[in-house]
Design a protein around this motif. Sequence first.
Motif, PDB file in Angstrom:
ATOM      1  N   MET A  40       0.665  -1.184   0.077  1.00 40.43           N
ATOM      2  CA  MET A  40       0.038  -0.048  -0.013  1.00 40.43           C
ATOM      3  C   MET A  40       0.761   1.174   0.022  1.00 40.43           C
ATOM      4  SD  MET A  40      -2.455   1.465   3.276  1.00 40.43           S
ATOM      5  CE  MET A  40      -3.363  -0.071   3.142  1.00 40.43           C
ATOM      6  N   LYS A  41       0.603   2.068  -0.847  1.00 42.39           N
ATOM      7  CA  LYS A  41       1.467   3.213  -0.966  1.00 42.39           C
ATOM      8  C   LYS A  41       0.661   4.539  -0.112  1.00 42.39           C
ATOM      9  CE  LYS A  41       4.239   3.669  -4.636  1.00 42.39           C
ATOM     10  NZ  LYS A  41       4.830   4.197  -5.695  1.00 42.39           N
ATOM     11  N   ILE A  42       1.174   5.202   0.866  1.00 40.30           N
ATOM     12  CA  ILE A  42       0.484   6.048   1.507  1.00 40.30           C
ATOM     13  C   ILE A  42       1.348   7.406   1.175  1.00 40.30           C
ATOM     14  CG2 ILE A  42       0.009   6.941   3.975  1.00 40.30           C
ATOM     15  CD1 ILE A  42      -0.119   4.160   4.828  1.00 40.30           C
ATOM     16  N   ALA A  43       0.774   8.557   1.018  1.00 45.83           N
ATOM     17  CA  ALA A  43       1.503   9.678   0.869  1.00 45.83           C
ATOM     18  C   ALA A  43       1.120  10.725   2.243  1.00 45.83           C
ATOM     19  CB  ALA A  43       0.858  10.611  -0.530  1.00 45.83           C
ATOM     20  N   ALA A  44       1.962  11.554   2.481  1.00 49.25           N
ATOM     21  CA  ALA A  44       1.740  12.538   3.637  1.00 49.25           C
ATOM     22  C   ALA A  44       2.255  13.870   2.915  1.00 49.25           C
ATOM     23  CB  ALA A  44       2.403  12.260   4.811  1.00 49.25           C
ATOM     24  N   SER A  45       1.595  15.067   3.282  1.00 47.65           N
ATOM     25  CA  SER A  45       1.856  16.189   3.011  1.00 47.65           C
ATOM     26  C   SER A  45       2.866  16.733   3.968  1.00 47.65           C
ATOM     27  CB  SER A  45       0.575  17.331   2.771  1.00 47.65           C
ATOM     28  OG  SER A  45       0.206  17.264   3.966  1.00 47.65           O
ATOM     29  N   GLY A  84       0.434   6.393  -7.894  1.00 44.43           N
ATOM     30  CA  GLY A  84      -0.214   4.857  -7.471  1.00 44.43           C
ATOM     31  C   GLY A  84      -0.598   5.142  -5.899  1.00 44.43           C
ATOM     32  N   ILE A  85      -0.692   6.354  -5.265  1.00 44.12           N
ATOM     33  CA  ILE A  85      -1.191   6.552  -3.861  1.00 44.12           C
ATOM     34  C   ILE A  85      -2.568   6.011  -3.480  1.00 44.12           C
ATOM     35  CG2 ILE A  85      -1.323   8.193  -2.096  1.00 44.12           C
ATOM     36  CD1 ILE A  85       1.491   7.838  -2.883  1.00 44.12           C
ATOM     37  N   GLU A  86      -2.745   5.293  -2.335  1.00 39.24           N
ATOM     38  CA  GLU A  86      -4.020   4.714  -2.093  1.00 39.24           C
ATOM     39  C   GLU A  86      -4.560   5.812  -1.144  1.00 39.24           C
ATOM     40  OE1 GLU A  86      -3.655   0.444  -1.966  1.00 39.24           O
ATOM     41  OE2 GLU A  86      -1.674   0.810  -2.368  1.00 39.24           O
ATOM     42  N   VAL A  87      -3.777   6.096  -0.060  1.00 36.78           N
ATOM     43  CA  VAL A  87      -4.069   6.877   1.150  1.00 36.78           C
ATOM     44  C   VAL A  87      -3.314   8.056   1.305  1.00 36.78           C
ATOM     45  CG1 VAL A  87      -4.053   6.725   3.595  1.00 36.78           C
ATOM     46  CG2 VAL A  87      -4.553   4.762   2.179  1.00 36.78           C
ATOM     47  N   LEU A  88      -3.994   9.385   1.597  1.00 40.53           N
ATOM     48  CA  LEU A  88      -3.319  10.553   1.721  1.00 40.53           C
ATOM     49  C   LEU A  88      -3.519  10.965   3.195  1.00 40.53           C
ATOM     50  CD1 LEU A  88      -2.169  13.348   0.789  1.00 40.53           C
ATOM     51  CD2 LEU A  88      -4.280  13.847   0.004  1.00 40.53           C
ATOM     52  N   LEU A  89      -2.202  11.292   3.769  1.00 39.91           N
ATOM     53  CA  LEU A  89      -2.307  11.863   5.153  1.00 39.91           C
ATOM     54  C   LEU A  89      -2.001  13.547   4.910  1.00 39.91           C
ATOM     55  CD1 LEU A  89      -0.352   9.040   7.261  1.00 39.91           C
ATOM     56  CD2 LEU A  89      -2.613   9.220   6.592  1.00 39.91           C
ATOM     57  N   THR A  90      -3.105  14.187   5.607  1.00 40.81           N
ATOM     58  CA  THR A  90      -2.670  15.698   5.317  1.00 40.81           C
ATOM     59  C   THR A  90      -3.754  16.381   6.380  1.00 40.81           C
ATOM     60  OG1 THR A  90      -2.711  17.412   3.764  1.00 40.81           O
ATOM     61  CG2 THR A  90      -4.691  15.825   3.782  1.00 40.81           C
ATOM     62  N   GLY A  91      -3.885  17.780   6.157  1.00 35.00           N
ATOM     63  CA  GLY A  91      -4.769  18.551   6.894  1.00 35.00           C
ATOM     64  C   GLY A  91      -6.043  19.018   6.490  1.00 35.00           C
ATOM     65  N   ILE A 111       6.115   9.806   0.472  1.00 40.33           N
ATOM     66  CA  ILE A 111       5.594   8.512  -0.012  1.00 40.33           C
ATOM     67  C   ILE A 111       6.230   7.347   0.813  1.00 40.33           C
ATOM     68  CG2 ILE A 111       4.989   7.123  -1.777  1.00 40.33           C
ATOM     69  CD1 ILE A 111       4.974  10.077  -3.606  1.00 40.33           C
ATOM     70  N   VAL A 112       5.313   6.701   1.442  1.00 37.42           N
ATOM     71  CA  VAL A 112       5.615   5.375   2.119  1.00 37.42           C
ATOM     72  C   VAL A 112       4.943   4.246   1.481  1.00 37.42           C
ATOM     73  CG1 VAL A 112       5.959   4.498   4.399  1.00 37.42           C
ATOM     74  CG2 VAL A 112       6.212   6.758   4.224  1.00 37.42           C
ATOM     75  N   ASP A 113       5.855   3.293   1.345  1.00 37.94           N
ATOM     76  CA  ASP A 113       5.253   1.977   0.789  1.00 37.94           C
ATOM     77  C   ASP A 113       5.184   1.111   2.038  1.00 37.94           C
ATOM     78  OD1 ASP A 113       4.308  -0.171  -0.699  1.00 37.94           O
ATOM     79  OD2 ASP A 113       6.217  -0.297  -1.745  1.00 37.94           O
ATOM     80  N   VAL A 114       3.913   0.622   2.367  1.00 38.78           N
ATOM     81  CA  VAL A 114       3.739  -0.392   3.511  1.00 38.78           C
ATOM     82  C   VAL A 114       3.355  -1.642   3.024  1.00 38.78           C
ATOM     83  CG1 VAL A 114       2.310  -0.604   5.697  1.00 38.78           C
ATOM     84  CG2 VAL A 114       3.040   1.494   5.043  1.00 38.78           C
ATOM     85  N   LYS A 154      -7.205  12.911   8.313  1.00 36.77           N
ATOM     86  CA  LYS A 154      -6.533  14.107   8.982  1.00 36.77           C
ATOM     87  C   LYS A 154      -5.373  13.710   9.757  1.00 36.77           C
ATOM     88  CE  LYS A 154      -8.253  18.435  10.972  1.00 36.77           C
ATOM     89  NZ  LYS A 154      -7.408  19.250  10.135  1.00 36.77           N
ATOM     90  N   ALA A 155      -4.436  14.357   9.451  1.00 41.70           N
ATOM     91  CA  ALA A 155      -3.222  13.820  10.378  1.00 41.70           C
ATOM     92  C   ALA A 155      -2.152  15.105  10.573  1.00 41.70           C
ATOM     93  CB  ALA A 155      -2.467  12.752   9.993  1.00 41.70           C
TER      94      ALA A 155
END
Length: 130
Positions: free
Chosen positions: A1-6, A65-72, A28-31, A91-92
């Motif tokens: 799973m690819k997760i992106a964070a702003s 190919g991001i599946e999840v975004l962590l942001t405000g 971008i983190v691959d988990v 929201k993170a």
Amino acid sequence: MKIAASTGNGGLDDKITPMFGRAPSFTIVDVKDGEIVAIETVKNSAAVRGGGAGIAASQMLVDKGIEVLLTGNVGPNAISVLNTANIKIFKADGLKVEEAIKKYLNGELEEITAPSQPMKGKMKGGRWFQ
């Protein structure tokens, strides 16, 4: 799973920014199986655009190919693109990337399902100022 964070500068120790489209970078983190297996920091070239930053940033994440975004906060145009691509948004803001990923994996983050109001101000040192 690819997760992106702003993020401001990027990396697992960086804090997640309160804004999405004008965030200086994305971490971008691959988990896999609950473990972080790869980390990439990508400069957000959309951050300096006169307009349409959220749409351009969203499209970049779709292309990666991001599946999840962590942001405000996510504006209406960006959230439309992200929703169409089935990217889940959580929201993170204010959390360190690594902490936010753990909270996401444990189901502890609030999902963002509606756009927020546009933020006005300036970013300095990874922090938002009005």
